[in-house]
Design a protein around this motif. Structure first.
Motif, PDB file in Angstrom:
ATOM      1  N   SER A 113       0.840  -1.188   0.000  1.00 26.98           N
ATOM      2  CA  SER A 113       0.000   0.000   0.000  1.00 26.98           C
ATOM      3  C   SER A 113       0.879   1.244   0.000  1.00 26.98           C
ATOM      4  O   SER A 113       2.082   1.180   0.270  1.00 26.98           O
ATOM      5  CB  SER A 113      -0.920   0.010   1.227  1.00 26.98           C
ATOM      6  OG  SER A 113      -0.159   0.167   2.412  1.00 26.98           O
ATOM      7  N   VAL A 114       0.273   2.376  -0.302  1.00 19.97           N
ATOM      8  CA  VAL A 114       1.019   3.633  -0.347  1.00 19.97           C
ATOM      9  C   VAL A 114       1.642   3.938   1.007  1.00 19.97           C
ATOM     10  O   VAL A 114       2.814   4.336   1.100  1.00 19.97           O
ATOM     11  CB  VAL A 114       0.087   4.775  -0.788  1.00 19.97           C
ATOM     12  CG1 VAL A 114       0.754   6.130  -0.564  1.00 19.97           C
ATOM     13  CG2 VAL A 114      -0.281   4.630  -2.259  1.00 19.97           C
ATOM     14  N   ARG A 115       0.887   3.737   2.073  1.00 18.01           N
ATOM     15  CA  ARG A 115       1.404   4.054   3.409  1.00 18.01           C
ATOM     16  C   ARG A 115       2.560   3.142   3.805  1.00 18.01           C
ATOM     17  O   ARG A 115       3.556   3.610   4.374  1.00 18.01           O
ATOM     18  CB  ARG A 115       0.270   3.957   4.428  1.00 18.01           C
ATOM     19  CG  ARG A 115      -0.752   5.084   4.330  1.00 18.01           C
ATOM     20  CD  ARG A 115      -1.869   4.897   5.340  1.00 18.01           C
ATOM     21  NE  ARG A 115      -2.775   6.044   5.337  1.00 18.01           N
ATOM     22  CZ  ARG A 115      -3.784   6.191   4.509  1.00 18.01           C
ATOM     23  NH1 ARG A 115      -4.020   5.269   3.584  1.00 18.01           N
ATOM     24  NH2 ARG A 115      -4.566   7.269   4.581  1.00 18.01           N
ATOM     25  N   LYS A 116       2.443   1.851   3.516  1.00 14.59           N
ATOM     26  CA  LYS A 116       3.522   0.931   3.886  1.00 14.59           C
ATOM     27  C   LYS A 116       4.792   1.230   3.101  1.00 14.59           C
ATOM     28  O   LYS A 116       5.891   1.208   3.660  1.00 14.59           O
ATOM     29  CB  LYS A 116       3.067  -0.510   3.640  1.00 14.59           C
ATOM     30  CG  LYS A 116       2.025  -1.007   4.629  1.00 14.59           C
ATOM     31  CD  LYS A 116       1.682  -2.465   4.373  1.00 14.59           C
ATOM     32  CE  LYS A 116       0.650  -2.967   5.375  1.00 14.59           C
ATOM     33  NZ  LYS A 116       0.286  -4.386   5.125  1.00 14.59           N
ATOM     34  N   LEU A 117       4.643   1.506   1.822  1.00 15.53           N
ATOM     35  CA  LEU A 117       5.823   1.797   1.008  1.00 15.53           C
ATOM     36  C   LEU A 117       6.452   3.121   1.422  1.00 15.53           C
ATOM     37  O   LEU A 117       7.681   3.248   1.445  1.00 15.53           O
ATOM     38  CB  LEU A 117       5.446   1.828  -0.472  1.00 15.53           C
ATOM     39  CG  LEU A 117       6.586   2.000  -1.468  1.00 15.53           C
ATOM     40  CD1 LEU A 117       7.620   0.891  -1.305  1.00 15.53           C
ATOM     41  CD2 LEU A 117       6.065   2.013  -2.900  1.00 15.53           C
TER      42      LEU A 117
END
Length: 330
Positions: A113-117
């Motif tokens: 996901s955007v947040r994890k990356l």
């Protein structure tokens, strides 16, 4: 670094303590990542020697940019440029981290996901989101029409409409006199006002045409609606006259086969009807639908305005496109 200085540096590594070794590994990893990104960008420049401003192929080296990328000076217009000038990645200040984001999008078994990356790369989540939109623009502009032959399978899958990021209800409540009421209720209205959820293939389910042949060609295409005429128009340029069409009993496929004089096999969804005459089925398309469902599920329903980008993203993943191919196509 001179050779004897480099040898002295290697000899000094024996005196490092564990913490210093860890720091050195991190630094070397960062340098390797930056070097690889610079190499890919400069390889893009070496393929096309023409100046992005005037098209002249005469140039000379002219120092390096702030990100250590080779800069050139055009002998015609006297302007300077690098491998990123005029490209979609021209204003990305961290090409090394952009390459890491590309590897996550294309090379990892399941994209993060955007947040994890963003947390992994120590970047703002909006930066990762903008980079994904840049990649979407690159792969959409570089798409190549698929060519089908032989036994062609076709069917549709569906994606529920999503208006993430839409301000239509905010604008409506701010000016109810001049702004028309949005056609779709808010999700909270289904619980607070007791509205009934539309089941099955309602108008909020967006059709995605999926086509495949036995040679490995694949295509996903979002359709504006699920009318028979729409399906027929979308399929007509994809199916050659000597092909064999396998599909469900949709009228769009039947009309196409009748108009073009195609051999058409209709398969069902119940056990015992999924294969017609031995080798005629749509199992390859059904497999693509399963891959699409697994791919799109972690994104929790992407916004409909970005759905074409996600569909094209899945296509390039299935085609095995590498991050270097994205850089060259930018």
């Amino acid at each position: 670094m001179l050779n004897h200085d480099f040898r002295r540096f290697l000899d000094a590594l024996d005196d490092l303590n564990p913490a210093q070794i860890e720091d050195a590994q991190t630094k070397i990893g960062d340098l390797r990542r930056k070097t690889e990104a610079i190499s890919e960008i400069e390889a893009r420049t070496n393929q096309e020697h023409k100046c992005p401003f005037c098209g002249d192929d005469r140039r000379q080296k002219w120092g390096r940019t702030r990100t250590k990328i080779q800069r050139y000076r055009c002998s015609g217009c006297k302007k300077t440029y690098s491998g990123r000038t005029g490209s979609a990645i021209g204003r990305i200040h961290r090409p090394d981290l952009f390459m890491e984001a590309l590897r996550d999008m294309l090379g990892s078994p399941a994209p993060q996901s955007v947040r994890k990356l963003a947390k992994q790369l120590d970047l703002n989540k909006y930066t990762i989101w903008r980079w994904r939109m840049v990649v979407f623009s690159i792969i959409e502009s570089s798409s190549v029409a698929a060519s089908f032959s032989g036994i062609i399978e076709a069917d549709e899958t569906y994606q529920r409409e999503s208006r993430k990021g839409s301000r239509e209800w905010v604008r409506y409540f701010a000016n109810t006199q001049n702004v028309p009421k949005p056609p779709r209720p808010r999700w909270e209205d289904y619980t607070t006002q007791g509205l009934k959820m539309m089941r099955g293939l309602s108008k909020w389910q967006l059709p995605i045409l999926t086509v495949a042949d036995r040679g490995g060609s694949r295509l996903f295409r979002r359709l504006p609606d699920r009318k028979s005429a729409t399906v027929e128009r979308a399929m007509s340029p994809l199916v050659p006259g000597d092909a064999v069409l396998c599909s469900d009993g949709g009228n769009g496929y039947k009309d196409l086969a009748a108009v073009r004089g195609l051999e058409h096999f209709v398969v069902g969804s119940k056990p015992g009807t999924r294969v017609a005459a031995g080798c005629y089925h749509i199992q390859n398309v059904n497999s693509l639908h399963a891959r699409y469902d697994r791919f799109i599920k972690p994104f929790c329903g992407p916004a409909t305005k970005n759905l074409n980008g996600y569909i094209r993203w899945l296509e390039v993943r299935l085609a095995g496109m590498a991050p270097a191919d994205i850089i060259r196509a930018a």
